[in-house]
Write an enzyme that holds these catalytic residues in place. Sequence first.
Site, PDB file in Angstrom:
ATOM      1  N   ASN A 120       7.695  85.829   9.304  1.00  0.00           N
ATOM      2  CA  ASN A 120       6.273  85.665   9.619  1.00  0.00           C
ATOM      3  C   ASN A 120       5.619  87.051   9.652  1.00  0.00           C
ATOM      4  O   ASN A 120       5.861  87.836  10.568  1.00  0.00           O
ATOM      5  CB  ASN A 120       6.141  84.953  10.976  1.00  0.00           C
ATOM      6  CG  ASN A 120       4.695  84.734  11.387  1.00  0.00           C
ATOM      7  OD1 ASN A 120       3.776  85.336  10.833  1.00  0.00           O
ATOM      8  ND2 ASN A 120       4.495  83.876  12.377  1.00  0.00           N
ATOM      9  N   HIS A 129      -0.136  79.559   6.110  1.00  0.00           N
ATOM     10  CA  HIS A 129       0.481  80.665   6.843  1.00  0.00           C
ATOM     11  C   HIS A 129       1.985  80.403   6.969  1.00  0.00           C
ATOM     12  O   HIS A 129       2.410  79.301   7.311  1.00  0.00           O
ATOM     13  CB  HIS A 129      -0.176  80.793   8.218  1.00  0.00           C
ATOM     14  CG  HIS A 129       0.530  81.744   9.128  1.00  0.00           C
ATOM     15  ND1 HIS A 129       0.945  82.998   8.702  1.00  0.00           N
ATOM     16  CD2 HIS A 129       0.917  81.631  10.424  1.00  0.00           C
ATOM     17  CE1 HIS A 129       1.548  83.606   9.707  1.00  0.00           C
ATOM     18  NE2 HIS A 129       1.552  82.798  10.757  1.00  0.00           N
ATOM     19  N   CYS A 170      -2.767  85.748  13.115  1.00  0.00           N
ATOM     20  CA  CYS A 170      -2.270  85.232  11.831  1.00  0.00           C
ATOM     21  C   CYS A 170      -3.355  84.518  11.023  1.00  0.00           C
ATOM     22  O   CYS A 170      -3.178  84.242   9.843  1.00  0.00           O
ATOM     23  CB  CYS A 170      -1.091  84.299  12.070  1.00  0.00           C
ATOM     24  SG  CYS A 170       0.189  85.063  13.063  1.00  0.00           S
TER      25      CYS A 170
HETATM   26  N1  COA Z   1      19.143  81.841  18.426  1.00  0.00           N
HETATM   27  C1  COA Z   1      19.911  80.918  19.022  1.00  0.00           C
HETATM   28  N2  COA Z   1      19.475  80.090  19.991  1.00  0.00           N
HETATM   29  C2  COA Z   1      18.190  80.208  20.365  1.00  0.00           C
HETATM   30  C3  COA Z   1      17.317  81.142  19.782  1.00  0.00           C
HETATM   31  C4  COA Z   1      17.851  81.987  18.781  1.00  0.00           C
HETATM   32  N3  COA Z   1      17.113  82.918  18.163  1.00  0.00           N
HETATM   33  N4  COA Z   1      16.116  81.034  20.352  1.00  0.00           N
HETATM   34  C5  COA Z   1      16.193  80.046  21.248  1.00  0.00           C
HETATM   35  N5  COA Z   1      17.457  79.543  21.265  1.00  0.00           N
HETATM   36  C6  COA Z   1      18.003  78.465  22.086  1.00  0.00           C
HETATM   37  C7  COA Z   1      17.185  78.214  23.326  1.00  0.00           C
HETATM   38  O1  COA Z   1      17.566  79.065  24.380  1.00  0.00           O
HETATM   39  C8  COA Z   1      17.518  76.780  23.623  1.00  0.00           C
HETATM   40  O2  COA Z   1      18.778  76.702  24.217  1.00  0.00           O
HETATM   41  P1  COA Z   1      19.099  75.607  25.357  1.00  0.00           P
HETATM   42  O3  COA Z   1      18.880  74.269  24.689  1.00  0.00           O
HETATM   43  O4  COA Z   1      20.504  75.899  25.707  1.00  0.00           O
HETATM   44  O5  COA Z   1      18.099  75.877  26.430  1.00  0.00           O
HETATM   45  C9  COA Z   1      17.640  76.161  22.213  1.00  0.00           C
HETATM   46  O6  COA Z   1      17.924  77.256  21.331  1.00  0.00           O
HETATM   47  C10 COA Z   1      16.405  75.433  21.760  1.00  0.00           C
HETATM   48  O7  COA Z   1      15.291  76.265  22.035  1.00  0.00           O
HETATM   49  P2  COA Z   1      13.822  75.843  21.657  1.00  0.00           P
HETATM   50  O8  COA Z   1      12.871  76.864  22.178  1.00  0.00           O
HETATM   51  O9  COA Z   1      13.612  74.407  22.029  1.00  0.00           O
HETATM   52  O10 COA Z   1      13.911  75.942  20.081  1.00  0.00           O
HETATM   53  P3  COA Z   1      12.882  75.446  19.023  1.00  0.00           P
HETATM   54  O11 COA Z   1      13.469  74.408  18.170  1.00  0.00           O
HETATM   55  O12 COA Z   1      11.535  75.167  19.638  1.00  0.00           O
HETATM   56  O13 COA Z   1      12.732  76.747  18.111  1.00  0.00           O
HETATM   57  C11 COA Z   1      11.160  78.468  17.700  1.00  0.00           C
HETATM   58  C12 COA Z   1      12.192  77.929  18.673  1.00  0.00           C
HETATM   59  C13 COA Z   1      10.551  79.726  18.295  1.00  0.00           C
HETATM   60  C14 COA Z   1      11.845  78.787  16.389  1.00  0.00           C
HETATM   61  C15 COA Z   1      10.071  77.374  17.465  1.00  0.00           C
HETATM   62  O14 COA Z   1       9.602  76.885  18.709  1.00  0.00           O
HETATM   63  C16 COA Z   1       8.903  77.890  16.680  1.00  0.00           C
HETATM   64  O15 COA Z   1       9.030  78.285  15.538  1.00  0.00           O
HETATM   65  N6  COA Z   1       7.685  77.820  17.250  1.00  0.00           N
HETATM   66  C17 COA Z   1       6.494  78.293  16.578  1.00  0.00           C
HETATM   67  C18 COA Z   1       6.433  79.774  16.684  1.00  0.00           C
HETATM   68  C19 COA Z   1       5.501  80.398  15.695  1.00  0.00           C
HETATM   69  O16 COA Z   1       5.424  80.004  14.570  1.00  0.00           O
HETATM   70  N7  COA Z   1       4.789  81.408  16.163  1.00  0.00           N
HETATM   71  C20 COA Z   1       3.903  82.165  15.379  1.00  0.00           C
HETATM   72  C21 COA Z   1       2.671  81.419  15.081  1.00  0.00           C
HETATM   73  S1  COA Z   1       1.585  82.378  14.151  1.00  0.00           S
END
Ligand code: COA
Length: 335
Positions: free
Chosen positions: A292, A262, A111
Amino acid sequence: MFGKIIGTGSYVPERVVTNTCLEQYVDTNDEWIRERTGIARRHVMEQETTKDMAVLAAKRALEMAAVAPEEIDMIIVSTLSSDIALPSTACYVQDKLNAKNAVCFDLNAACTGFILAYNTVQTYMAAGFCKTALIIGAEGLSKLVDWSDRGTCILFADGAGAAIVRADETAVFDTVMHADGGQGDALTMKTGFAERVRGIDVEPGVEVLEANQNILNEKDTYIGMDGQAVFRFAVKQVPTCILELMEKCGIKEEDIDLFLLHQANERIVKSIVKRIKTSMDKVPMNLQEYGNTSSASVPILLDEMVRQEKLKKGDRVIMAGFGAGLTWCASYLEF
Ligand code: COA
């Protein structure tokens, strides 16, 4: 002498996939996706390919710049998801544009790639090796995500953005660039190449046995991500990098008209805004519409800002990217 951006273009596929649509693939819902990411929709390839989206974005940038294809002396395509490895996507674009005077190569910094492509042409220009460059970020990530993994398939999408950069005595450029391969496991995608070893008819040897032990499980050939690790990395390193750049250039927040970040996650953008002490008015977002698109996200946003006349001649801009590698960088320019 550095270069100035004199034209931009972008292309996104027509087909839209809403959050609600994703409910048929994974256990998720619109409310969760909007709240945790800010994304409402994304555009996904049907007939398109990554390389053809690159060509379409490039044609629009050339048209805006009023530059003839034969004036281009360098084409760099940033991509991690091209449908071809050989020839490079840049060579494919060259052929489709008939930009016969250009040297062409691809670059993969995930990215962060478009900004590193921009930095690369700036350094070639400063060294006097290039006068008019075409840089493109093009990604077809919908083919690389595992549509049964709700941690990734809700985020990534497809599109391409391009810019023409021309050497100009008045151009201003500076940058800060970083990478940390030690954190590479946070965001991965393996190629299927190791599989090939199975079919090779040779005397069994140590190398072959070792390679066989590394045969991939199909899941590893899709994008894999530790979302929380990437989140923590982005909200810490990106603002630090932007502040480092501003200090290096001797500029303050009030000197900057736009920060083009980004487009990964609204919460990441808002956290960066807070840490660099700026306001959302200076930090446009389009991730709600496109998700993204990796190295296409900054040039698509750039093109939108130019076409909506929110980015005008003389405006001072910081572009910042981050992603797999891990890699991150920020660059300063006067439009
Ligand atoms: N829909 C519903 N629930 C979801 C889910 C989805 N798509 N994805 C994860 N969950 C659940 C998880 O299983 C977890 O459940 P639990 O509490 O029962 O275990 C809960 O939601 C929280 O998960 P978590 O991983 O802590 O969520 P988060 O707030 O960290 O959000 C992302 C997840 C991926 C959206 C976030 O971490 C993120 O955006 N990270 C950066 C990723 C990124 O930008 N990558 C590219 C960089 S170039």
